[in-house]
Write a protein that holds these residues in place. Structure first.
Motif, PDB file in Angstrom:
ATOM      1  N   LYS A 176       0.820  -1.217   0.000  1.00  0.00           N
ATOM      2  CA  LYS A 176       0.000   0.000   0.000  1.00  0.00           C
ATOM      3  C   LYS A 176       0.852   1.265   0.000  1.00  0.00           C
ATOM      4  CE  LYS A 176      -3.948  -2.128   2.355  1.00  0.00           C
ATOM      5  NZ  LYS A 176      -4.830  -2.096   3.545  1.00  0.00           N
ATOM      6  N   LEU A 177       2.137   1.118   0.332  1.00  0.00           N
ATOM      7  CA  LEU A 177       3.027   2.286   0.338  1.00  0.00           C
ATOM      8  C   LEU A 177       3.288   2.814  -1.066  1.00  0.00           C
ATOM      9  CD1 LEU A 177       5.672   1.140   2.979  1.00  0.00           C
ATOM     10  CD2 LEU A 177       3.682   2.599   3.323  1.00  0.00           C
ATOM     11  N   ASN A 178       3.022   1.978  -2.075  1.00  0.00           N
ATOM     12  CA  ASN A 178       3.235   2.382  -3.461  1.00  0.00           C
ATOM     13  C   ASN A 178       2.012   3.068  -4.060  1.00  0.00           C
ATOM     14  OD1 ASN A 178       5.830   1.173  -3.460  1.00  0.00           O
ATOM     15  ND2 ASN A 178       4.914  -0.840  -3.864  1.00  0.00           N
ATOM     16  N   SER A 179       1.004   3.345  -3.224  1.00  0.00           N
ATOM     17  CA  SER A 179      -0.214   3.988  -3.712  1.00  0.00           C
ATOM     18  C   SER A 179       0.098   5.368  -4.286  1.00  0.00           C
ATOM     19  CB  SER A 179      -1.224   4.113  -2.568  1.00  0.00           C
ATOM     20  OG  SER A 179      -2.298   4.944  -2.946  1.00  0.00           O
ATOM     21  N   LYS A 180      -0.498   5.663  -5.431  1.00  0.00           N
ATOM     22  CA  LYS A 180      -0.265   6.942  -6.101  1.00  0.00           C
ATOM     23  C   LYS A 180      -0.796   8.108  -5.257  1.00  0.00           C
ATOM     24  CE  LYS A 180      -1.111   9.443 -10.419  1.00  0.00           C
ATOM     25  NZ  LYS A 180      -1.780   9.414 -11.741  1.00  0.00           N
ATOM     26  N   ASN A 181      -1.968   7.907  -4.662  1.00  0.00           N
ATOM     27  CA  ASN A 181      -2.564   8.966  -3.835  1.00  0.00           C
ATOM     28  C   ASN A 181      -1.697   9.277  -2.622  1.00  0.00           C
ATOM     29  OD1 ASN A 181      -4.789   9.245  -5.505  1.00  0.00           O
ATOM     30  ND2 ASN A 181      -6.013   7.736  -4.384  1.00  0.00           N
ATOM     31  N   LEU A 182      -1.059   8.247  -2.070  1.00  0.00           N
ATOM     32  CA  LEU A 182      -0.196   8.439  -0.906  1.00  0.00           C
ATOM     33  C   LEU A 182       1.060   9.222  -1.276  1.00  0.00           C
ATOM     34  CD1 LEU A 182       0.187   7.826   2.099  1.00  0.00           C
ATOM     35  CD2 LEU A 182       1.353   5.705   1.444  1.00  0.00           C
ATOM     36  N   SER A 183       1.625   8.915  -2.429  1.00  0.00           N
ATOM     37  CA  SER A 183       2.848   9.609  -2.869  1.00  0.00           C
ATOM     38  C   SER A 183       2.573  11.073  -3.204  1.00  0.00           C
ATOM     39  CB  SER A 183       3.447   8.897  -4.094  1.00  0.00           C
ATOM     40  OG  SER A 183       2.530   8.917  -5.175  1.00  0.00           O
ATOM     41  N   LEU A 184       1.334  11.391  -3.596  1.00  0.00           N
ATOM     42  CA  LEU A 184       0.993  12.766  -3.946  1.00  0.00           C
ATOM     43  C   LEU A 184       0.934  13.681  -2.722  1.00  0.00           C
ATOM     44  CD1 LEU A 184      -1.814  12.230  -6.650  1.00  0.00           C
ATOM     45  CD2 LEU A 184       0.484  13.133  -7.023  1.00  0.00           C
ATOM     46  N   ILE A 185       0.542  13.135  -1.579  1.00  0.00           N
ATOM     47  CA  ILE A 185       0.371  13.978  -0.383  1.00  0.00           C
ATOM     48  C   ILE A 185       1.514  13.856   0.620  1.00  0.00           C
ATOM     49  CG2 ILE A 185      -2.145  13.893  -0.586  1.00  0.00           C
ATOM     50  CD1 ILE A 185      -2.142  11.878   1.727  1.00  0.00           C
ATOM     51  N   SER A 186       2.317  12.794   0.526  1.00  0.00           N
ATOM     52  CA  SER A 186       3.346  12.552   1.544  1.00  0.00           C
ATOM     53  C   SER A 186       4.716  13.070   1.130  1.00  0.00           C
ATOM     54  CB  SER A 186       3.438  11.058   1.851  1.00  0.00           C
ATOM     55  OG  SER A 186       3.820  10.334   0.713  1.00  0.00           O
ATOM     56  N   LYS A 187       5.470  13.548   2.103  1.00  0.00           N
ATOM     57  CA  LYS A 187       6.844  13.995   1.885  1.00  0.00           C
ATOM     58  C   LYS A 187       7.826  12.916   2.325  1.00  0.00           C
ATOM     59  CE  LYS A 187       8.320  17.235   4.626  1.00  0.00           C
ATOM     60  NZ  LYS A 187       8.505  18.569   5.264  1.00  0.00           N
ATOM     61  N   ASN A 188       7.559  12.328   3.488  1.00  0.00           N
ATOM     62  CA  ASN A 188       8.380  11.231   4.012  1.00  0.00           C
ATOM     63  C   ASN A 188       7.484  10.190   4.660  1.00  0.00           C
ATOM     64  OD1 ASN A 188      11.060  12.133   3.401  1.00  0.00           O
ATOM     65  ND2 ASN A 188      10.868  13.650   5.038  1.00  0.00           N
ATOM     66  N   ILE A 189       7.888   8.935   4.542  1.00  0.00           N
ATOM     67  CA  ILE A 189       7.180   7.839   5.207  1.00  0.00           C
ATOM     68  C   ILE A 189       8.228   6.989   5.914  1.00  0.00           C
ATOM     69  CG2 ILE A 189       5.718   5.808   4.897  1.00  0.00           C
ATOM     70  CD1 ILE A 189       4.596   7.078   2.373  1.00  0.00           C
ATOM     71  N   VAL A 190       8.081   6.840   7.226  1.00  0.00           N
ATOM     72  CA  VAL A 190       9.071   6.095   7.995  1.00  0.00           C
ATOM     73  C   VAL A 190       8.376   5.092   8.912  1.00  0.00           C
ATOM     74  CG1 VAL A 190      10.667   8.051   7.961  1.00  0.00           C
ATOM     75  CG2 VAL A 190       9.135   7.764   9.899  1.00  0.00           C
ATOM     76  N   LEU A 191       9.116   4.053   9.278  1.00  0.00           N
ATOM     77  CA  LEU A 191       8.627   3.057  10.227  1.00  0.00           C
ATOM     78  C   LEU A 191       9.204   3.366  11.609  1.00  0.00           C
ATOM     79  CD1 LEU A 191       8.995  -0.191   8.090  1.00  0.00           C
ATOM     80  CD2 LEU A 191       6.849   0.827   8.858  1.00  0.00           C
ATOM     81  N   SER A 192       8.408   3.132  12.635  1.00  0.00           N
ATOM     82  CA  SER A 192       8.871   3.439  13.991  1.00  0.00           C
ATOM     83  C   SER A 192       8.217   2.491  14.995  1.00  0.00           C
ATOM     84  CB  SER A 192       8.525   4.887  14.369  1.00  0.00           C
ATOM     85  OG  SER A 192       7.132   5.030  14.536  1.00  0.00           O
ATOM     86  N   ASN A 193       8.721   2.552  16.207  1.00  0.00           N
ATOM     87  CA  ASN A 193       8.136   1.815  17.314  1.00  0.00           C
ATOM     88  C   ASN A 193       8.452   2.587  18.590  1.00  0.00           C
ATOM     89  OD1 ASN A 193       6.755  -0.239  18.642  1.00  0.00           O
ATOM     90  ND2 ASN A 193       7.729  -1.839  17.407  1.00  0.00           N
ATOM     91  N   SER A 194       7.737   2.323  19.660  1.00  0.00           N
ATOM     92  CA  SER A 194       7.977   3.081  20.889  1.00  0.00           C
ATOM     93  C   SER A 194       7.682   2.231  22.117  1.00  0.00           C
ATOM     94  CB  SER A 194       7.104   4.343  20.918  1.00  0.00           C
ATOM     95  OG  SER A 194       5.740   4.012  20.920  1.00  0.00           O
ATOM     96  N   GLY A 195       8.264   2.641  23.224  1.00  0.00           N
ATOM     97  CA  GLY A 195       8.054   1.972  24.495  1.00  0.00           C
ATOM     98  C   GLY A 195       8.504   2.867  25.632  1.00  0.00           C
ATOM     99  N   GLU A 196       8.120   2.527  26.843  1.00  0.00           N
ATOM    100  CA  GLU A 196       8.471   3.325  28.018  1.00  0.00           C
ATOM    101  C   GLU A 196       9.575   2.634  28.807  1.00  0.00           C
ATOM    102  OE1 GLU A 196       4.997   4.067  30.277  1.00  0.00           O
ATOM    103  OE2 GLU A 196       4.019   5.246  28.700  1.00  0.00           O
ATOM    104  N   ALA A 197      10.518   3.454  29.286  1.00  0.00           N
ATOM    105  CA  ALA A 197      11.646   2.914  30.044  1.00  0.00           C
ATOM    106  C   ALA A 197      12.060   3.915  31.116  1.00  0.00           C
ATOM    107  CB  ALA A 197      12.815   2.616  29.117  1.00  0.00           C
ATOM    108  N   ILE A 198      13.037   3.519  31.919  1.00  0.00           N
ATOM    109  CA  ILE A 198      13.568   4.386  32.980  1.00  0.00           C
ATOM    110  C   ILE A 198      15.054   4.612  32.731  1.00  0.00           C
ATOM    111  CG2 ILE A 198      14.022   4.598  35.451  1.00  0.00           C
ATOM    112  CD1 ILE A 198      11.581   2.825  35.932  1.00  0.00           C
TER     113      ILE A 198
END
Length: 409
Positions: free
Chosen positions: A79-101
């Motif tokens: 779905k990242l190759n969608s034409k509509n997505l490429s027209l509106i997006s500047k950057n697309i990145v993958l991420s993840n998050s979690g809480e730590a001390i």
């Protein structure tokens, strides 16, 4: 249409005379009151507009515009190759998050860790900030922290810290918390103390290994070419990722900006009352003017001046006071709005007080954004109020009986 006679008499009535001392005082207070009301409204609206814009820019500059998360499986990469997505997006990145001390010198601090690949981390707007210090790559066992957190823990680039994960490791003696050492590779400055104090960045693979996350847990962060059209572009993304959870920065901060909008409207209504109160002084002033000019009105009527001309004359007196006061208030308000940060610094240094503290408002300086639409609306409201309060005294002057007026003179 206003005749030359009406103009001449209007300006003559506006001129100060010694015997009209009390009347002049009322007129001056009316002028000052309306001017201050308009100026304060412009200043407050400009500060609130500036605060909102700065807050949006800081939030948008630090967070993704649109985030896509899968409910139970990985995001479909096709779905990242969608034409509509490429027209509106500047950057697309993958991420993840979690809480730590974070542990450092017997001091602990809870943080949210965000994980990015090296190439994706360098695409973030916060990295392009001139206040960013250190390496722009997120290597394994390296961490990037905010400047507020670095102050709180007395950290510099190259220092070592310990991260403690809430997910434990099973051992023969029980469940032990997972710990890992990281080296501070960079220090960022988002401009928002809340972010700089509570968020840190590490390598995506390191984060998933540290927390025991699956690769399918990754989120997709979309940075738009035009983030101002967030709602319409969110709908486009939602159609592409129809089986995933899609939310925007506006959704995450909806309550904050709704509160700001309500506060802005309430402040506009409350401060408008200053103009209303000041405008009522015009009624007092015009009523006294009609009383003082009883003989003049009677003479004008005797020589054939029509009632509608009398109405125009006194109506113009009130409108000219209100309009000139509004114009002066606009000039005063715009000037103060432009140099408001200079005034804040002057007052802070002179009286040794803290105005607009950063830890409360998240911004290092007082913002101001002059909105022509707001100024136009304030001006129109002020002039309309002035017009309304000028009507009654003008009609009262026109109803004056010239025979009775001259009889008692």
């Amino acid at each position: 249409m206003i005749s030359n006679l009406e103009k001449e008499i209007t300006f003559r009535f506006l001129k100060a005379r010694k015997k009209d001392g009390f009347l002049n005082v009322i007129s001056i207070f009316s002028f000052i009151g309306i001017s201050l009301g308009v100026a304060v409204l412009i200043i407050v609206m400009s500060v609130m507009n500036g605060f909102r814009s700065e807050l949006i820019n800081k939030i948008v500059g630090f967070n993704s515009h649109i985030t896509v998360k899968s409910y139970d499986s990985s995001i479909d990469q096709k779905k990242l190759n969608s034409k509509n997505l490429s027209l509106i997006s500047k950057n697309i990145v993958l991420s993840n998050s979690g809480e730590a001390i974070i542990l450092k010198n017997n001091t602990s601090k809870g943080v949210v860790l965000r994980g990015y690949e090296n190439n994706d981390f360098s695409k973030l707007e916060i990295i392009k900030n001139e206040k960013f210090k250190g390496n722009k790559l997120l290597l394994k066992d390296f961490i990037s922290i905010g400047n507020e957190l670095s102050f709180a823990l007395d950290l510099q680039v190259g220092d070592e810290i310990t991260l403690m994960s809430p997910s434990g490791v099973e051992t023969i003696v029980g469940n032990l918390l997972k710990q890992k050492n990281f080296i501070v590779t960079s220090i960022f400055n988002s401009g928002l103390a809340e972010f700089d104090n509570n968020i840190a960045f590490i390598n995506l693979n390191t984060l998933e290994e540290f927390f025991g996350f699956d690769i399918n847990d990754r989120a997709l962060e979309i940075y738009l070419k035009n983030p101002n059209k967030i709602e319409s572009q969110k709908m486009i993304v939602q159609k592409i990722f129809d089986k995933e959870f899609v939310y925007s920065w506006a959704d995450m901060n909806n309550s904050l900006f709704s509160a700001l909008k309500v506060e802005r409207n309430v402040m506009f209504i409350i401060l408008s009352l200053i103009i209303v109160v000041a405008a009522f002084n015009i009624i007092s002033g015009l009523t006294i003017l009609v009383k003082n000019k009883t003989k003049d009105i009677a003479i004008l009527k005797s020589i054939g001046v029509l009632n509608k001309s009398i109405i125009k004359i006194f109506f113009l007196v009130g409108v000219l006071i209100g309009t000139s006061a509004t114009a002066f208030g606009i000039l005063l308000g715009v000037t103060f709005s432009i140099y408001i940060e200079n005034f804040r610094e002057f007052l802070s240094s002179t009286f040794n007080i803290s105005l607009f503290p950063e830890e409360i408002y998240f911004l290092s300086k007082m913002p101001s954004e002059i909105n022509p639409t707001s100024i136009f609306l304030i001006s129109i409201c002020s002039i309309i109020i002035t017009i309304i309060v000028s009507i009654f005294p003008a009609f009262k002057a026109a109803k004056l009986d010239p025979i009775k007026a001259l009889k008692y003179e």
